[in-house]
Design a protein around this motif. Structure first.
Motif, PDB file in Angstrom:
ATOM      1  N   LEU A 278       8.459  -4.574   0.349  1.00 49.47           N
ATOM      2  CA  LEU A 278       8.902  -3.183   0.377  1.00 49.47           C
ATOM      3  C   LEU A 278      10.340  -3.044  -0.128  1.00 49.47           C
ATOM      4  O   LEU A 278      10.684  -2.046  -0.761  1.00 49.47           O
ATOM      5  N   SER A 279      11.161  -4.048   0.120  1.00 49.38           N
ATOM      6  CA  SER A 279      12.558  -3.988  -0.345  1.00 49.38           C
ATOM      7  C   SER A 279      12.651  -4.114  -1.867  1.00 49.38           C
ATOM      8  O   SER A 279      13.671  -3.769  -2.450  1.00 49.38           O
ATOM      9  N   GLN A 280      11.606  -4.600  -2.498  1.00 50.51           N
ATOM     10  CA  GLN A 280      11.610  -4.777  -3.953  1.00 50.51           C
ATOM     11  C   GLN A 280      11.032  -3.570  -4.704  1.00 50.51           C
ATOM     12  O   GLN A 280      11.016  -3.560  -5.936  1.00 50.51           O
ATOM     13  N   GLN A 281      10.575  -2.567  -3.974  1.00 55.40           N
ATOM     14  CA  GLN A 281      10.057  -1.361  -4.624  1.00 55.40           C
ATOM     15  C   GLN A 281      11.229  -0.601  -5.244  1.00 55.40           C
ATOM     16  O   GLN A 281      12.260  -0.412  -4.605  1.00 55.40           O
ATOM     17  N   ASN A 282      11.069  -0.185  -6.506  1.00 52.52           N
ATOM     18  CA  ASN A 282      12.187   0.498  -7.158  1.00 52.52           C
ATOM     19  C   ASN A 282      12.222   1.987  -6.803  1.00 52.52           C
ATOM     20  O   ASN A 282      11.354   2.486  -6.083  1.00 52.52           O
ATOM     21  N   SER A 283      13.213   2.691  -7.305  1.00 53.04           N
ATOM     22  CA  SER A 283      13.407   4.106  -6.952  1.00 53.04           C
ATOM     23  C   SER A 283      12.268   5.001  -7.423  1.00 53.04           C
ATOM     24  O   SER A 283      12.083   6.095  -6.902  1.00 53.04           O
ATOM     25  N   LYS A 284      11.492   4.542  -8.395  1.00 50.63           N
ATOM     26  CA  LYS A 284      10.342   5.317  -8.865  1.00 50.63           C
ATOM     27  C   LYS A 284       9.103   5.056  -7.997  1.00 50.63           C
ATOM     28  O   LYS A 284       8.060   5.658  -8.214  1.00 50.63           O
TER      29      LYS A 284
ATOM     30  N   ASN B  11       7.586  -4.387 -10.282  1.00 49.96           N
ATOM     31  CA  ASN B  11       7.900  -4.812 -11.646  1.00 49.96           C
ATOM     32  C   ASN B  11       7.056  -4.177 -12.748  1.00 49.96           C
ATOM     33  O   ASN B  11       7.556  -3.861 -13.811  1.00 49.96           O
ATOM     34  N   SER B  12       5.772  -4.051 -12.513  1.00 55.58           N
ATOM     35  CA  SER B  12       4.852  -3.577 -13.546  1.00 55.58           C
ATOM     36  C   SER B  12       3.684  -2.866 -12.886  1.00 55.58           C
ATOM     37  O   SER B  12       3.552  -2.874 -11.659  1.00 55.58           O
ATOM     38  N   THR B  13       2.831  -2.298 -13.697  1.00 50.86           N
ATOM     39  CA  THR B  13       1.616  -1.671 -13.174  1.00 50.86           C
ATOM     40  C   THR B  13       0.755  -2.715 -12.472  1.00 50.86           C
ATOM     41  O   THR B  13       0.213  -2.468 -11.386  1.00 50.86           O
ATOM     42  N   ASP B  14       0.641  -3.889 -13.067  1.00 55.60           N
ATOM     43  CA  ASP B  14      -0.158  -4.962 -12.486  1.00 55.60           C
ATOM     44  C   ASP B  14       0.378  -5.366 -11.118  1.00 55.60           C
ATOM     45  O   ASP B  14      -0.368  -5.443 -10.139  1.00 55.60           O
ATOM     46  N   SER B  15       1.684  -5.627 -11.046  1.00 57.41           N
ATOM     47  CA  SER B  15       2.249  -6.050  -9.760  1.00 57.41           C
ATOM     48  C   SER B  15       2.189  -4.919  -8.736  1.00 57.41           C
ATOM     49  O   SER B  15       1.941  -5.165  -7.553  1.00 57.41           O
ATOM     50  N   THR B  16       2.378  -3.671  -9.158  1.00 56.91           N
ATOM     51  CA  THR B  16       2.268  -2.543  -8.233  1.00 56.91           C
ATOM     52  C   THR B  16       0.860  -2.459  -7.658  1.00 56.91           C
ATOM     53  O   THR B  16       0.681  -2.284  -6.444  1.00 56.91           O
ATOM     54  N   GLY B  17      -0.143  -2.620  -8.503  1.00 59.60           N
ATOM     55  CA  GLY B  17      -1.530  -2.603  -8.027  1.00 59.60           C
ATOM     56  C   GLY B  17      -1.800  -3.708  -7.030  1.00 59.60           C
ATOM     57  O   GLY B  17      -2.450  -3.498  -6.001  1.00 59.60           O
ATOM     58  N   MET B  18      -1.279  -4.890  -7.296  1.00 62.34           N
ATOM     59  CA  MET B  18      -1.495  -6.010  -6.381  1.00 62.34           C
ATOM     60  C   MET B  18      -0.737  -5.816  -5.062  1.00 62.34           C
ATOM     61  O   MET B  18      -1.244  -6.159  -4.002  1.00 62.34           O
ATOM     62  N   VAL B  19       0.476  -5.268  -5.128  1.00 67.54           N
ATOM     63  CA  VAL B  19       1.220  -4.987  -3.895  1.00 67.54           C
ATOM     64  C   VAL B  19       0.435  -3.986  -3.060  1.00 67.54           C
ATOM     65  O   VAL B  19       0.281  -4.174  -1.842  1.00 67.54           O
ATOM     66  N   LEU B  20      -0.063  -2.941  -3.694  1.00 68.67           N
ATOM     67  CA  LEU B  20      -0.819  -1.945  -2.941  1.00 68.67           C
ATOM     68  C   LEU B  20      -2.071  -2.553  -2.308  1.00 68.67           C
ATOM     69  O   LEU B  20      -2.439  -2.222  -1.183  1.00 68.67           O
ATOM     70  N   GLN B  21      -2.705  -3.474  -3.010  1.00 66.61           N
ATOM     71  CA  GLN B  21      -3.873  -4.180  -2.458  1.00 66.61           C
ATOM     72  C   GLN B  21      -3.466  -4.995  -1.233  1.00 66.61           C
ATOM     73  O   GLN B  21      -4.152  -4.994  -0.219  1.00 66.61           O
ATOM     74  N   ALA B  22      -2.345  -5.683  -1.318  1.00 65.78           N
ATOM     75  CA  ALA B  22      -1.880  -6.505  -0.202  1.00 65.78           C
ATOM     76  C   ALA B  22      -1.504  -5.646   1.003  1.00 65.78           C
ATOM     77  O   ALA B  22      -1.726  -6.046   2.149  1.00 65.78           O
ATOM     78  N   LEU B  23      -0.953  -4.472   0.743  1.00 67.46           N
ATOM     79  CA  LEU B  23      -0.511  -3.597   1.846  1.00 67.46           C
ATOM     80  C   LEU B  23      -1.649  -2.781   2.446  1.00 67.46           C
ATOM     81  O   LEU B  23      -1.492  -2.226   3.525  1.00 67.46           O
ATOM     82  N   ALA B  24      -2.783  -2.724   1.747  1.00 67.19           N
ATOM     83  CA  ALA B  24      -3.916  -1.893   2.225  1.00 67.19           C
ATOM     84  C   ALA B  24      -4.538  -2.449   3.486  1.00 67.19           C
ATOM     85  O   ALA B  24      -4.502  -3.580   3.795  1.00 67.19           O
TER      86      ALA B  24
END
Length: 182
Positions: free
Chosen positions: A159-165, A169-182
């Protein structure tokens, strides 16, 4: 812009595309995502399971994982457990062991969960993906307090690595983070 609205086994997908006159045109089409899921799973199902990711795809599909496919996956995992597992290979092994119904705290005489929590608590983080896969692996079951503490620290770090937007890092990493947090 893409909008997906789930409707049972189908989804209405609305896309907005710019037109030559600088206004937007919206098109809506209905897609049967379960048919697409079944088609992909049937493709995998038509061959021997080659790795944990294929087994996971089948397990989470309407087709499921047959006893034969579980036994093939277990043989793959036994072979990988005979090596010194670390990093993503360790995380993948935990996911696979849980997937086939075995216990990652005692697989082939190894406590894969303890090995992962020790690794995550002593290794400096260099990439999002090891943290993501560790969270997914530690979320396959309730493995106790040490696992929960490690998972909480990993989630906090992600969560600390999420940027202001609001992305990573990328669409791929954002998708994987969301999967991990689900």
């Amino acid at each position: 812009m893409l909008v997906v609205l789930g409707l049972g086994s189908t989804a209405a997908v609305a896309t907005e595309t710019p037109s030559a006159s600088n206004s937007s045109a919206t098109s809506v089409k209905t897609v049967d995502y379960l048919a697409a899921l079944n088609k992909g799973a049937n493709n995998i199902n038509g061959s021997d399971v080659g790795d944990v990711w294929q087994a996971l795809a089948l397990k989470t599909s309407p087709i499921g994982l047959s006893q034969y496919q579980k036994s093939v996956t277990k043989e793959i995992l036994i072979k990988s457990a005979s090596t010194d597992l670390s990093g993503t290979e360790l995380e993948k092994a935990i996911i696979g062991v849980a997937l086939i119904g075995d216990d990652p705290t005692n697989f082939q005489g190894q406590n894969l969960i303890k090995k992962l929590t020790d690794e995550m608590n002593t290794t400096s983080k260099v990439s999002l993906f090891p943290e993501i896969y560790a969270i997914i692996a530690l979320s396959t079951n309730d493995y106790g307090e040490a696992s929960d503490k490690t998972k909480a620290a990993l989630v906090s770090d992600l969560l600390s690595q999420q940027n202001s937007k609001g992305v990573w890092n990328s669409t791929d990493s954002t998708g994987m983070v969301l999967q991990a947090l689900a």
